[in-house]
Scaffold this motif. Structure first.
Motif, PDB file in Angstrom:
ATOM      1  N   ASP A 120      -8.602   4.396   3.864  1.00 52.29           N
ATOM      2  CA  ASP A 120      -8.961   3.114   3.274  1.00 52.29           C
ATOM      3  C   ASP A 120      -7.885   2.094   3.659  1.00 52.29           C
ATOM      4  O   ASP A 120      -6.695   2.367   3.513  1.00 52.29           O
ATOM      5  CB  ASP A 120      -9.025   3.294   1.745  1.00 52.29           C
ATOM      6  CG  ASP A 120      -9.330   1.998   1.006  1.00 52.29           C
ATOM      7  OD1 ASP A 120     -10.484   1.839   0.603  1.00 52.29           O
ATOM      8  OD2 ASP A 120      -8.409   1.172   0.823  1.00 52.29           O
ATOM      9  N   TRP A 160      -2.648  -2.475   2.984  1.00 48.84           N
ATOM     10  CA  TRP A 160      -2.337  -1.234   2.271  1.00 48.84           C
ATOM     11  C   TRP A 160      -3.258  -0.135   2.768  1.00 48.84           C
ATOM     12  O   TRP A 160      -4.472  -0.341   2.874  1.00 48.84           O
ATOM     13  CB  TRP A 160      -2.470  -1.427   0.754  1.00 48.84           C
ATOM     14  CG  TRP A 160      -1.294  -2.200   0.254  1.00 48.84           C
ATOM     15  CD1 TRP A 160      -0.092  -1.690  -0.116  1.00 48.84           C
ATOM     16  CD2 TRP A 160      -1.193  -3.613   0.122  1.00 48.84           C
ATOM     17  NE1 TRP A 160       0.763  -2.705  -0.469  1.00 48.84           N
ATOM     18  CE2 TRP A 160       0.123  -3.881  -0.339  1.00 48.84           C
ATOM     19  CE3 TRP A 160      -2.057  -4.681   0.355  1.00 48.84           C
ATOM     20  CZ2 TRP A 160       0.574  -5.184  -0.569  1.00 48.84           C
ATOM     21  CZ3 TRP A 160      -1.608  -5.971   0.116  1.00 48.84           C
ATOM     22  CH2 TRP A 160      -0.294  -6.214  -0.338  1.00 48.84           C
ATOM     23  N   ILE A 161      -2.645   0.989   3.068  1.00 45.67           N
ATOM     24  CA  ILE A 161      -3.348   2.079   3.755  1.00 45.67           C
ATOM     25  C   ILE A 161      -3.331   3.308   2.848  1.00 45.67           C
ATOM     26  O   ILE A 161      -2.263   3.707   2.384  1.00 45.67           O
ATOM     27  CB  ILE A 161      -2.623   2.409   5.084  1.00 45.67           C
ATOM     28  CG1 ILE A 161      -2.487   1.124   5.920  1.00 45.67           C
ATOM     29  CG2 ILE A 161      -3.337   3.502   5.844  1.00 45.67           C
ATOM     30  CD1 ILE A 161      -1.292   1.143   6.826  1.00 45.67           C
ATOM     31  N   THR A 162      -4.482   3.874   2.592  1.00 42.27           N
ATOM     32  CA  THR A 162      -4.554   5.038   1.695  1.00 42.27           C
ATOM     33  C   THR A 162      -5.505   6.092   2.265  1.00 42.27           C
ATOM     34  O   THR A 162      -6.669   5.791   2.508  1.00 42.27           O
ATOM     35  CB  THR A 162      -5.078   4.618   0.306  1.00 42.27           C
ATOM     36  OG1 THR A 162      -4.350   3.491  -0.147  1.00 42.27           O
ATOM     37  CG2 THR A 162      -4.929   5.768  -0.685  1.00 42.27           C
ATOM     38  N   GLN A 166      -6.879  -1.956   3.129  1.00 42.85           N
ATOM     39  CA  GLN A 166      -7.198  -3.169   2.383  1.00 42.85           C
ATOM     40  C   GLN A 166      -6.111  -4.206   2.563  1.00 42.85           C
ATOM     41  O   GLN A 166      -4.972  -3.876   2.853  1.00 42.85           O
ATOM     42  CB  GLN A 166      -7.285  -2.853   0.880  1.00 42.85           C
ATOM     43  CG  GLN A 166      -8.418  -1.961   0.475  1.00 42.85           C
ATOM     44  CD  GLN A 166      -8.501  -1.864  -1.041  1.00 42.85           C
ATOM     45  OE1 GLN A 166      -8.542  -2.874  -1.731  1.00 42.85           O
ATOM     46  NE2 GLN A 166      -8.503  -0.645  -1.556  1.00 42.85           N
TER      47      GLN A 166
END
Lengths: 1003, 205
Positions: free
Chosen positions: A677, A759-761, A679
C-alpha cells in the motif's frame, strides 16, 4: 566395586547416593557430586585414552575445563551422546555410559601403539609433506584413515532427542567466574541495587576455595568456605541476581555481547522433561567483570605425558571435591608454592609423598610448613624423566646445576604411582582478549596480563594476576566500584575481610628449565591433546616459521579443542627460548570464540526440524489441501504445485489444469503475491521515479503492468500498479521479491527523497487473492458476484472494481498471467475459504478446477510472459527482453539513464527468444547452453542459454524461452541446447507461442 | 470453515507441560488494528480526532477505553480496538487526515494476536526466550509496546495492565507466521508449565 582410591570420608559428595555408571563396558560406581573423572580415578583407572598422533597412553591430567587427555564418549540414553566430552567436566548421573575413544582393539592393547616408536618419522608437517599426492587421495583415503586413527570419536547416528533454547538477557553487570573475586564483585553490585548475572562453568561456585582443603586461607578467622557459603546465600536472596552454575561463557564480543551456554539437564539425577538440555544465553550487559581465574601450567620434561602425571592443583581438587586420591605413592615436582598445599592436604589424607622437587632454590613459606610436616623438600631439584608403560611407575629427579641444566650424576629414580607437577599459573584471559582487551607480559608473574582499558570490561582476581586471596578480593572491589560508578550506582566504601594466608614466593616458569626438556625435546610434550613436542616447535622455527601464529598452524600446537589452555604458555616459552627472543616480544595466539566446545543443539536452539524456519501458509492452504494439492516451497511459503487426482500423474495433472484454464476456468491461490500500500500526496510522483511505466496519468480504478529497475538498468522486479485514489496506490509484486521490493521502496523514500510525502506499508496478508483464469471466468463471476458490472466494456482489462461474492466484500481486478480472460479477487483472509467454496458451487457445470504453479508456468510460457528469476538473473535489462514498450519516454525513472549506455544497446547483448525444439517431444533443460554446433569444440563460447521450458498440451509440443546474443537471435536460426547428457536442436522463434494478438485476454 | 486461528491444528499433547500456575497461550483474532503513519501535524490531528494523546516515545502506549495506541516508530502508531470498530475509526481518521501528510492502513486481518498470560516472571522469561528486548519490569512495565521480533518472526509486543505479579502480553504477528510463533512459544514456556487456552467461544464467522 571397591573404590581403592576413595577415602572413607570427606569430600563434597553425597555418599548416601551411590551412582552406577559404565566405563568401557565395566560397571562402576561413584557418588552423586562426583565428576566422571573423579569416579573413574576412584577405581584406580589410569589409562583413559591414546594420544592423537603417537597413540601414547594418556591419563586424567586435570580437574577442570583445561583437560587435554580425558576425552570420552559419554552416552546418557538413546541419541543422547556427547562424542568427545571432558571427563573432568561431566557430572556423574545414573546410567551414564562412558567409553574411551581411541586404541584398537582396546585402549589397553592398542595395535597402533607402535606409532610411538616411529615418532621420529612423524614430525610436525609430516602430513603436508606426505599425503599431498596422488590427487584426491587425501579426501578419499588418507584423511578418513587418519581421522579414525586419531580417535576423535564418532558422530552420533540418531537424531538428538533433546530440546535446546536461547534466552536473551540484560543486566547491569555480568560477572564471569564464580570464584572468590567473582562472588565478592557480584555481592557488591547486588548490594548497590544493580541487576547482576554471575556464571561459572563448574557445577559449584567458590572457585579455588571450593577445590581446596585444610590449607585454604582463613577469612575473618573462619574457614574460607564459610565466607563462600554466606556470600552465595546472600546472592541467592538478592532479587536482581541470577546465579548460573554449569554455565560457560563461550564468547565475549567487542560490543560486550556475551554468549553463555548453560548445561541445564544433563547433571540431574531425576530428569525433568520440561527442561531443555542446554540453554544459550545471549546477554547484553552494561558492564562485564571477568573473574575467570587461572590455569595451572605443567612442567616440560621428557615423558611428561604418562598416565599418572597430573597437575598438582588438580590432585588437590579431586581430593577436596570427591575424596579421591591421584595416587597412594607420590612424587611432586614443582616450580611454584601452590603444590605444597596439595602435598600437605594429600599427606594428611594418608598418601605417601616420596619427595617434593622444587626447581627453585628458595621456595616460599609453605615449603617450610611441608618440611615441618615431615615431607622431604628438595630445593633446586626437578623431574627429568618418568618410567612406566600404561601408567607411571617411577620418576627420575635430578639436581639443577648452576647453569640451569640437570646434573646427570645426581639423578635418582623414585618409584611412584603418580607424579604431581606444577609450573605456576597462567591467568585465564581468553574472554578479555576476545572482547578486544590488550595483553602485556608481566615479568614477575611470567605471564601475559590484561593491560589498558576495554570499554565497560574489567578483569579481577587471579585472571588479573592476583596471586593471593587478599589481592583477588581487592582487585574485585576496585574493579566493580569503577564499573558501577560509571553506570551511576553508588557503592559504599567496603573494606576487605582479614585474610590469613602466606605470601607466595615467585614461581619459576617451566620453559626456563631448558636443560631438562632439551635433553629429549621429541619426548617433551608441550600440547598433550594434539601431541606436539618441543622438538616440533623447534622444527617449525628451523623451517623458517617465525610468527607465533604460523608456528601454531604448522605444528597444530594449541589448536585442539582445549584451545591450548595448558599448552599455550609452555609453547610460547619454548618458542622464545629456542628463538632467543624475549617472551615479552611475542604475543599469545589470537583467542577466538567459542572458548569451549559447544553442542550444535545449543547453537540451533528451537530452530530445527519444522521450526528450522517459519513455514508460511496462505488462508486458502487448508482448502487447497482438501482439493488434493501437492505443495512446494516458494521462499518461506507453501504453494500448490498441482492438484493431481487419484491415479493421475503429476504431468497429466498439469496438462489437465492447463486445458482447464484454456477451455473453461481455473482457480489459482495467488495470496502470496506481494501487496504494498502506498499513500500520500506524492505517491504518484514517487512511483513514477521507481516504476518504468507512467503512473501519474493512471486513472483511478485502473492498473498498469511495469518493471522496477536497479540503478544499473537491470530488472529488480515486475508487477502491477493499481490506482485506488488520487493519493493512494496498491502495488502487486512477485512472491519471492516481496521483501526486496518493500526494502527498495523504503530505501528511496527514507534516504534519498525524504521530502516526498509518501507512506509505504506491506499489506500482503491483509487480503487473500484468488485468480480466476479462463474463458468462462466472466460467466462464473456473473453468477457469483454482485454489485459489479462485468461487461467487457464496463469492466475492461486492467481495471479495478469492488463488489461482493457470496455476500463477502471483494476487490476485483481484470488481470491475466495466463493469456486468458481473467480476474483476480482479493477478499478478507478469514473469508477466503468461503469464497472458494462459493465459486466452486457456482461453477459446478463450468468445469472449474484449481491449478498450481506448474500449470501457471506452462501457461505464462506459452504467452512468453517473463518470470523474474527465470528470464532475469540480475544482469538482464528490459531491452534484452524486448520490453521497450514498458519504458516511459515521458519521465525519468531509476535505471533509465543506464539503459542509454552504449554497452546496453550493443548487438552482443542477449535477446529474449522463443525456442522450438526440432523434435517436439524433447525438452531442453533450463540452464542448457545454446551453441551453434551440435558437438561444440572445447572452449567454444555459448551464444546464450535456455531460461524456461515446458511441455505445452495446447500446442502439442515442447517450447522454451532463452536468452541469445542479439547478433545470433534471428528467428529461424538453428541452435543446439546442450546440458549434461543431452543436446536438443532448437529453432529460434518469436517469444510468444499462443495468441500473440492478445485477443483472448481482452475478450 | 475458514482458517481463523493460528492455534487450530496444533496438538496440545505435544505442546503442553504440567505446571501449577502455567503460562497460558490464547489467540485474540479480529481485533481492530489500524496503522497510522504521518508527520507530527498529522499524528497530532489524528490524536485530537480520537480524543487520545498518542504515544510519543519508544516503548510507550496510551489508551482510552478499549482504544489503545502503540508507539512502533517515529512516524508509526498502531491503533487497536475491539473487533468491528475499524470502519468507524477509519472514517474518523480519514476525515482528520484529509489534507495532512499522513496515511492510515487497515491491518486488522493481516495479523493476529497471540496472548501469553501467567505469573509475571514466567511470562517474561518465556518472552525472553525469543525477544531480544530488555523485558525486566524496570525497562518494560505494563503498558509498554515495542516493534520487535520473537525468534525468526517479526512481532509487535504489547504488555497489558495486569494484577501484581501477573503478566499479560499480546504478540501481534502476521497471520502466516502465527503457527510458527505459537509453537516456539510453547517450547519456550514449557519449563514454567504451558497450556493452550481452552476456547469457550466459537471462532466461526
Amino acid at each position: 566395586m571397591r573404590q581403592p582410591f576413595r577415602l572413607p570420608s570427606g569430600g563434597r559428595i553425597d555418599r548416601g547416593r551411590r551412582v552406577v555408571f559404565s566405563f568401557d563396558g565395566r560397571s562402576l560406581a561413584g557418588f552423586a557430586g562426583d565428576s566422571l573423572a573423579a569416579a573413574i580415578m576412584a577405581h584406580g583407572v589410569r589409562l583413559v585414552g591414546r594420544s592423537f598422533k603417537y597413540h601414547r597412553p594418556r591419563g586424567i591430567f586435570s580437574a577442570g575445563p583445561e583437560e587435554p587427555n580425558a576425552l570420552l564418549r559419554v552416552e546418557l540414553g538413546p541419541g543422547r551422546i556427547e562424542p568427545q566430552a571432558r571427563a573432568t567436566m561431566v557430572e556423574l548421573v545414573p546410567g551414564l555410559g562412558a567409553a574411551t575413544l581411541s586404541g584398537w582393539p582396546s585402549v589397553r592393547r592398542d595395535l597402533f601403539a607402535s606409532f610411538d616408536r616411529a615418532a621420529a618419522f612423524l614430525p610436525a608437517g609430516f602430513y603436508y609433506k606426505t599425503f599431498f599426492r596422488p590427487r584426491g587421495a587425501w579426501e578419499r583415503v588418507f584423511e578418513p584413515a587418519i581421522r579414525r586413527l586419531a580417535g576423535l570419536g564418532r558422530a552420533p547416528e540418531r537424531p538428538d532427542p533433546d530440546r535446546y533454547l536461547h534466552r536473551h538477557a540484560h543486566c547491569d553487570l555480568l560477572v564471569v567466574g564464580g570464584g572468590p573475586a567473582g562472588l565478592a564483585a557480584a555481592r557488591a553490585a547486588a548490594r548497590a541495587g544493580a541487576r547482576v548475572i554471575l556464571c561459572d562453568e563448574r557445577p559449584f561456585l567458590g572457585g579455588g576455595l571450593a577445590m581446596a582443603g585444610t590449607c585454604a586461607p582463613r577469612i575473618d578467622d573462619s574457614p574460607a568456605e564459610s565466607w563462600v557459603v554466606a556470600t552465595i546465600a546472600e546472592l541467592e536472596r538478592a532479587p536482581e541476581v541470577t546465579l548460573l552454575a554449569r554455565t560457560t561463557a563461550i564468547a565475549l564480543h567487542p560490543s560486550r555481547h556475551a554468549l553463555l551456554v548453560e548445561r541445564v539437564a544433563d547433571h540431574r539425577l531425576e530428569p525433568d522433561p520440561r527442561l531443555p538440555r542446554e540453554r544459550l544465553w545471549k546477554v547484553r550487559p552494561r558492564a562485564v567483570l571477568l573473574a575467570t581465574g587461572r590455569i595451572e601450567r605443567p612442567l616440560l620434561f621428557p615423558d611428561n605425558d604418562r598416565p599418572g602425571v597430573m597437575l598438582a592443583g588438580a590432585a588437590r581438587a579431586h581430593l577436596a571435591r570427591s575424596a579421591v586420591l591421584a595416587g597412594r605413592d607420590l612424587v611432586i615436582a614443582t616450580a611454584d608454592d601452590s603444590a605444597y598445599a596439595a602435598a600437605l592436604e594429600l599427606a594428611a589424607a594418608g598418601v605417601r609423598i616420596r619427595a617434593i622437587a622444587d626447581a627453585r632454590l628458595e621456595p616460599g613459606a609453605l615449603a617450610s610448613a611441608a618440611e615441618a610436616a615431615g615431607l622431604r623438600v628438595l630445593p633446586g631439584w626437578t623431574v627429568v624423566g618418568t618410567e612406566g608403560r600404561l601408567g607411571i611407575r617411577a620418576a627420575t629427579l635430578a639436581r639443577l646445576g648452576a647453569n640451569g641444566a640437570p646434573i646427570e650424576a645426581s639423578a635418582r629414580t623414585l618409584a611412584c604411582d603418580a607424579l604431581l607437577v606444577s609450573g605456576g599459573w597462567t591467568p585465564a584471559v581468553q574472554l578479555w582478549a576476545q572482547a578486544g582487551g590488550r595483553l602485556a607480559f608481566d615479568d614477575a608473574r611470567a605471564a601475559f596480563l590484561p593491560d589498558g582499558p576495554c570499554d565497560g570490561v574489567r578483569v579481577a582476581g587471579a585472571a588479573a594476576g592476583a596471586t593471593t586471596l587478599g589481592e583477588a578480593l581487592a582487585t574485585a572491589r576496585g574493579a566493580v566500584a569503577e564499573l558501577l560508578a560509571r553506570l551511576g550506582f553508588a557503592i559504599g566504601p567496603e573494606t576487605g575481610p582479614a585474610i590469613d594466608e602466606p605470601r607466595p614466593a615467585a614461581s619459576r616458569p617451566p620453559w626456563t628449565l631448558e636443560g631438562v626438556w632439551r635433553r629429549r625435546p621429541e619426548r617433551s610434550f608441550v600440547d598433550l591433546q594434539n601431541d606436539v613436542t618441543a622438538f616440533d616447535l623447534g622444527l617449525a622455527l628451523q623451517e623458517g616459521f617465525r610468527a607465533v601464529e604460523h608456528v601454531k598452524r604448522y605444528t597444530t600446537w594449541g589448536m585442539a579443542t582445549d584451545q591450548g589452555r595448558t599448552s599455550g604458555p609452555l609453547g610460547l616459552g619454548v618458542i622464545a627460548a629456542l628463538g632467543g627472543r624475549p617472551l615479552a616480544t611475542l604475543a599469545p595466539t589470537t583467542f577466538r570464540p567459542p572458548t569451549s566446545p559447544v553442542s550444535f543443539g545449543a547453537l540451533a536452539g528451537v530452530h530445527r526440524g519444522d521450526l528450522f524456519r517459519p513455514i508460511r501458509t496462505t488462508p486458502l492452504h487448508d482448502w487447497c489441501a482438501r482439493q488434493g494439492a501437492l505443495f512446494e516451497d516458494v521462499g518461506l511459503w507453501k504453494r500448490p504445485t498441482a492438484f493431481p487426482r487419484r491415479g493421475e500423474s503429476l504431468e497429466a495433472a498439469v496438462e489437465r489444469e492447463c486445458r482447464t484454464v484454456r477451455e473453461a476456468v481455473g482457480l489459482l491461490d495467488a495470496s502470496t503475491l506481494a501487496k504494498i500500500d502506498v499513500q500520500g500526496k506524492d505517491a504518484a510522483a514517487f512511483l513514477d521515479r521507481i516504476w518504468t511505466i507512467d503512473v501519474a496519468d493512471l486513472p483511478i480504478g485502473r492498473a498498469r503492468y511495469g518493471l522496477v529497475l536497479e540503478e544499473d538498468g537491470t530488472i529488480l522486479d515486475d508487477g502491477i500498479v493499481c490506482r485506488l485514489g488520487e493519493r493512494r496506490f496498491l502495488l502487486f509484486g512477485t512472491t519471492n521479491g516481496a521483501a526486496r521490493l518493500y526494502a527498495w521502496l523504503e530505501r528511496w523514500a527514507q534516504t534519498e527523497w525524504p521530502e516526498l510525502e509518501v507512506w509505504i506499508t506491506p499489506v500482503t496478508e491483509q487480503w487473500a487473492t484468488l485468480a480466476l483464469q479462463g474463458p468462462k471466468s466472466r460467466l462464473l463471476l456473473l453468477r457469483a458476484a454482485t454489485g459489479v458490472d462485468l461487461g467487457p466494456r464496463e469492466f475492461p482489462h486492467m481495471a479495478l472494481r469492488e463488489g461482493t461474492i457470496a455476500g463477502i466484500p471483494a476487490r476485483l481486478r481484470r488481470a491475466s498471467f495466463s493469456g486468458e480472460l481473467g480476474f483476480e479477487i482479493d477478499v478478507p483472509p478469514s473469508r477466503a475459504q468461503e469464497v472458494a467454496e462459493a465459486l466452486a458451487f457456482f461453477a459446478r457445470d463450468l468445469g472449474l478446477a484449481p491449478y498450481g504453479l506448474e500449470a501457471m508456468h506452462v501457461l505464462r510460457l506459452e504467452k512468453g510472459y517473463i518470470l523474474v528469476g527465470h528470464e532475469t538473473d540480475g544482469t538482464v535489462t528490459p531491452l534484452d527482453l524486448g520490453l521497450d514498450r514498458l519504458l516511459s519516454k515521458k519521465k525519468d525513472f531509476l535505471g533509465r539513464r543506464s539503459l542509454a549506455l552504449p554497452e546496453h544497446r550493443c548487438p552482443e547483448r542477449p535477446r529474449l527468444v522463443g525456442l522450438l525444439p526440432e523434435d517436439p517431444h524433447r525438452l531442453p533443460e533450463p540452464g542448457a547452453q545454446l551453441v551453434a554446433e551440435p558437438v561444440p569444440q572445447a572452449g567454444t563460447k555459448a551464444l546464450g542459454h535456455v531460461t524456461s521450458s515446458a511441455r505445452s498440451a495446447t500446442l502439442a509440443r515442447t517450447i522454451a524461452l532463452g536468452l541469445v546474443r542479439g547478433d545470433h537471435a534471428t528467428p529461424g536460426t538453428t541452435l543446439f541446447a546442450t546440458s549434461a547428457g543431452a543436446t536438443v536442436e532448437v529453432a529460434l522463434a518469436a517469444p510468444c507461442f499462443y495468441d500473440p494478438e492478445g485477443a483472448r485476454l481482452r475478450g | 470453515m475458514a482458517e481463523l486461528s493460528a492455534l487450530d491444528g496444533l496438538d496440545p499433547a505435544t505442546l503442553e507441560a504440567a505446571g501449577e500456575d502455567p503460562v497460558l497461550l490464547g489467540e485474540r483474532p479480529f481485533r481492530t488494528r489500524l496503522l497510522l503513519r504521518g508527520r507530527p501535524e498529522a499524528l497530532s490531528a489524528a490524536g485530537t480526532s480520537l480524543e487520545l494523546a498518542l504515544p510519543d516515545r519508544v516503548g510507550s502506549s496510551t489508551t482510552r477505553g478499549t482504544l489503545a495506541a502503540l508507539w512502533l516508530g517515529p512516524d508509526r502508531i498502531a491503533l487497536l480496538d475491539e473487533p468491528g470498530r475499524e470502519r468507524a475509526l477509519l472514517a474518523r481518521l480519514e476525515a482528520a487526515l484529509a489534507n495532512l501528510p499522513g496515511a492510515i492502513v487497515d491491518l486488522g486481518e493481516a495479523m493476529t494476536i497471540l496472548r501469553l498470560e501467567g505469573p509475571d516472571r514466567a511470562v517474561r522469561a518465556t518472552l525472553a526466550e525469543g525477544c531480544p528486548l530488555d523485558l525486566h519490569p524496570r525497562s518494560a512495565p505494563a503498558g509498554s509496546a515495542f516493534a520487535s521480533h520473537y525468534g525468526k518472526v517479526a512481532i509487535w509486543l504489547h504488555l497489558l495492565a495486569a494484577a501484581p505479579d501477573r503478566c499479560s502480553a499480546e504478540l501481534h504477528v502476521e497471520r502466516s507466521f502465527a503457527r510458527h510463533l505459537a509453537r516456539h512459544l510453547a517450547l519456550a514456556g514449557r519449563e514454567h508449565g504451558f497450556r493452550l487456552e481452552r476456547r469457550a467461544r466459537s471462532l466461526s464467522a
